[in-house]
Design a protein around this motif. Structure first.
Motif, PDB file in Angstrom:
ATOM      1  N   ALA A   1      -8.911   7.372   0.741  1.00 34.90           N
ATOM      2  CA  ALA A   1      -9.635   6.111   0.944  1.00 34.90           C
ATOM      3  C   ALA A   1      -8.694   4.989   1.361  1.00 34.90           C
ATOM      4  CB  ALA A   1     -10.398   5.730  -0.324  1.00 34.90           C
ATOM      5  N   SER A   2      -7.476   4.982   0.841  1.00 30.82           N
ATOM      6  CA  SER A   2      -6.531   3.932   1.234  1.00 30.82           C
ATOM      7  C   SER A   2      -6.144   4.076   2.698  1.00 30.82           C
ATOM      8  CB  SER A   2      -5.293   3.948   0.335  1.00 30.82           C
ATOM      9  OG  SER A   2      -4.532   5.123   0.522  1.00 30.82           O
ATOM     10  N   GLY A   3      -6.082   5.295   3.187  1.00 36.21           N
ATOM     11  CA  GLY A   3      -5.839   5.511   4.617  1.00 36.21           C
ATOM     12  C   GLY A   3      -7.008   5.052   5.455  1.00 36.21           C
ATOM     13  N   GLN A   4      -8.224   5.310   4.989  1.00 33.28           N
ATOM     14  CA  GLN A   4      -9.429   4.876   5.699  1.00 33.28           C
ATOM     15  C   GLN A   4      -9.570   3.357   5.700  1.00 33.28           C
ATOM     16  OE1 GLN A   4     -11.743   7.057   7.281  1.00 33.28           O
ATOM     17  NE2 GLN A   4     -10.018   8.415   6.939  1.00 33.28           N
ATOM     18  N   ALA A   5      -9.065   2.703   4.645  1.00 27.51           N
ATOM     19  CA  ALA A   5      -9.209   1.249   4.506  1.00 27.51           C
ATOM     20  C   ALA A   5      -8.206   0.491   5.364  1.00 27.51           C
ATOM     21  CB  ALA A   5      -9.051   0.858   3.038  1.00 27.51           C
ATOM     22  N   SER A   6      -7.232   1.158   5.900  1.00 31.10           N
ATOM     23  CA  SER A   6      -6.214   0.535   6.755  1.00 31.10           C
ATOM     24  C   SER A   6      -5.588  -0.690   6.099  1.00 31.10           C
ATOM     25  CB  SER A   6      -6.812   0.161   8.115  1.00 31.10           C
ATOM     26  OG  SER A   6      -7.378   1.285   8.738  1.00 31.10           O
ATOM     27  N   GLY A   7      -5.280  -0.587   4.816  1.00 39.14           N
ATOM     28  CA  GLY A   7      -4.619  -1.683   4.121  1.00 39.14           C
ATOM     29  C   GLY A   7      -5.533  -2.774   3.605  1.00 39.14           C
ATOM     30  N   ASP A   8      -6.832  -2.685   3.857  1.00 41.29           N
ATOM     31  CA  ASP A   8      -7.783  -3.698   3.394  1.00 41.29           C
ATOM     32  C   ASP A   8      -8.270  -3.320   1.991  1.00 41.29           C
ATOM     33  OD1 ASP A   8      -9.890  -5.451   2.933  1.00 41.29           O
ATOM     34  OD2 ASP A   8     -10.683  -5.302   4.979  1.00 41.29           O
ATOM     35  N   THR A   9      -7.799  -4.043   0.988  1.00 35.77           N
ATOM     36  CA  THR A   9      -8.134  -3.729  -0.397  1.00 35.77           C
ATOM     37  C   THR A   9      -9.622  -3.861  -0.665  1.00 35.77           C
ATOM     38  OG1 THR A   9      -5.967  -4.560  -1.020  1.00 35.77           O
ATOM     39  CG2 THR A   9      -7.534  -4.248  -2.795  1.00 35.77           C
ATOM     40  N   LYS A  10     -10.269  -4.815  -0.006  1.00 36.75           N
ATOM     41  CA  LYS A  10     -11.704  -4.998  -0.188  1.00 36.75           C
ATOM     42  C   LYS A  10     -12.459  -3.747   0.249  1.00 36.75           C
ATOM     43  CE  LYS A  10     -13.203  -9.025   0.980  1.00 36.75           C
ATOM     44  NZ  LYS A  10     -13.693 -10.187   1.745  1.00 36.75           N
ATOM     45  N   VAL A  11     -12.074  -3.170   1.373  1.00 42.97           N
ATOM     46  CA  VAL A  11     -12.698  -1.942   1.863  1.00 42.97           C
ATOM     47  C   VAL A  11     -12.370  -0.781   0.916  1.00 42.97           C
ATOM     48  CG1 VAL A  11     -12.716  -0.243   3.748  1.00 42.97           C
ATOM     49  CG2 VAL A  11     -12.734  -2.691   4.266  1.00 42.97           C
TER      50      VAL A  11
ATOM     51  N   MET B   1       0.829  -1.191   0.000  1.00 40.95           N
ATOM     52  CA  MET B   1       0.000   0.000   0.000  1.00 40.95           C
ATOM     53  C   MET B   1       0.873   1.254   0.000  1.00 40.95           C
ATOM     54  SD  MET B   1      -3.357   0.647  -0.111  1.00 40.95           S
ATOM     55  CE  MET B   1      -4.285  -0.716   0.527  1.00 40.95           C
ATOM     56  N   ALA B   2       2.045   1.191   0.599  1.00 39.42           N
ATOM     57  CA  ALA B   2       2.930   2.359   0.642  1.00 39.42           C
ATOM     58  C   ALA B   2       3.379   2.758  -0.766  1.00 39.42           C
ATOM     59  CB  ALA B   2       4.138   2.092   1.537  1.00 39.42           C
ATOM     60  N   LEU B   3       3.676   1.774  -1.599  1.00 41.04           N
ATOM     61  CA  LEU B   3       4.080   2.059  -2.966  1.00 41.04           C
ATOM     62  C   LEU B   3       2.927   2.690  -3.752  1.00 41.04           C
ATOM     63  CD1 LEU B   3       6.380   1.875  -4.995  1.00 41.04           C
ATOM     64  CD2 LEU B   3       5.609  -0.429  -5.553  1.00 41.04           C
ATOM     65  N   PHE B   4       1.719   2.179  -3.529  1.00 38.50           N
ATOM     66  CA  PHE B   4       0.520   2.729  -4.168  1.00 38.50           C
ATOM     67  C   PHE B   4       0.328   4.189  -3.765  1.00 38.50           C
ATOM     68  CE2 PHE B   4      -4.257   3.142  -4.013  1.00 38.50           C
ATOM     69  CZ  PHE B   4      -4.446   3.196  -5.384  1.00 38.50           C
ATOM     70  N   ARG B   5       0.472   4.481  -2.495  1.00 45.59           N
ATOM     71  CA  ARG B   5       0.309   5.856  -2.015  1.00 45.59           C
ATOM     72  C   ARG B   5       1.397   6.776  -2.565  1.00 45.59           C
ATOM     73  NH1 ARG B   5      -1.090   3.860   3.951  1.00 45.59           N
ATOM     74  NH2 ARG B   5      -3.295   3.431   3.622  1.00 45.59           N
ATOM     75  N   THR B   6       2.605   6.263  -2.682  1.00 43.70           N
ATOM     76  CA  THR B   6       3.692   7.044  -3.279  1.00 43.70           C
ATOM     77  C   THR B   6       3.369   7.368  -4.730  1.00 43.70           C
ATOM     78  OG1 THR B   6       5.295   6.010  -1.803  1.00 43.70           O
ATOM     79  CG2 THR B   6       6.166   7.053  -3.788  1.00 43.70           C
ATOM     80  N   TYR B   7       2.857   6.383  -5.443  1.00 44.73           N
ATOM     81  CA  TYR B   7       2.446   6.581  -6.837  1.00 44.73           C
ATOM     82  C   TYR B   7       1.362   7.659  -6.929  1.00 44.73           C
ATOM     83  CZ  TYR B   7       0.264   5.468 -11.339  1.00 44.73           C
ATOM     84  OH  TYR B   7      -0.278   5.541 -12.597  1.00 44.73           O
ATOM     85  N   LEU B   8       0.371   7.595  -6.043  1.00 45.14           N
ATOM     86  CA  LEU B   8      -0.698   8.596  -6.046  1.00 45.14           C
ATOM     87  C   LEU B   8      -0.163   9.994  -5.771  1.00 45.14           C
ATOM     88  CD1 LEU B   8      -3.483   6.606  -4.143  1.00 45.14           C
ATOM     89  CD2 LEU B   8      -3.407   7.122  -6.592  1.00 45.14           C
TER      90      LEU B   8
END
Length: 115
Positions: free
Chosen positions: A94-104, A1-8
């Motif tokens: 939203a990724s912060g709100q999901a706490s690493g849960d991709t489904k959320v 998720m950290a890499l995804f957030r860096t990309y964003l």
């Protein structure tokens, strides 16, 4: 998720910089140019129509993720007109709100509970 957030974050910074430079050079009146290209039936118009389809899919997904509530519809409208700049910021939040849960992240908290 950290890499995804860096990309964003890279997308946000790149788009803000590029948008500011283009706006200062060519002005801020995008819509007549955007729709004018579509009306011309050119390759640029084809690209714009394709891009607008992605914008509408993004808007529908954001509104759906919020169960088409009032705030979900407002966010969907922002997604449509804000493009990737909005979507990148929204997904970062939203990724912060999901706490690493991709489904959320993909479905929203309420729908993720029922799956």
């Amino acid at each position: 998720m950290a890499l995804f957030r860096t990309y964003l974050l890279a997308i946000i910074l790149g788009l803000v910089t590029y948008t500011m430079l283009v706006g200062m050079e060519h002005g801020w009146n995008l819509l007549p140019i955007f729709f004018g290209n579509i009306v011309e039936m050119s390759w640029q118009g084809q690209f714009n129509l394709d891009f607008m389809s992605f914008l509408s899919l993004s808007a529908i997904w954001v509104a759906w993720r919020h169960q088409f509530s009032g705030s979900g519809i407002v966010l969907g409208i922002l997604a449509f007109f804000g493009g990737m700049l909005f979507l990148a910021a929204y997904l970062l939040w939203a990724s912060g709100q999901a706490s690493g849960d991709t489904k959320v992240l993909l479905l929203g908290r309420e729908r993720a509970k029922s799956v």
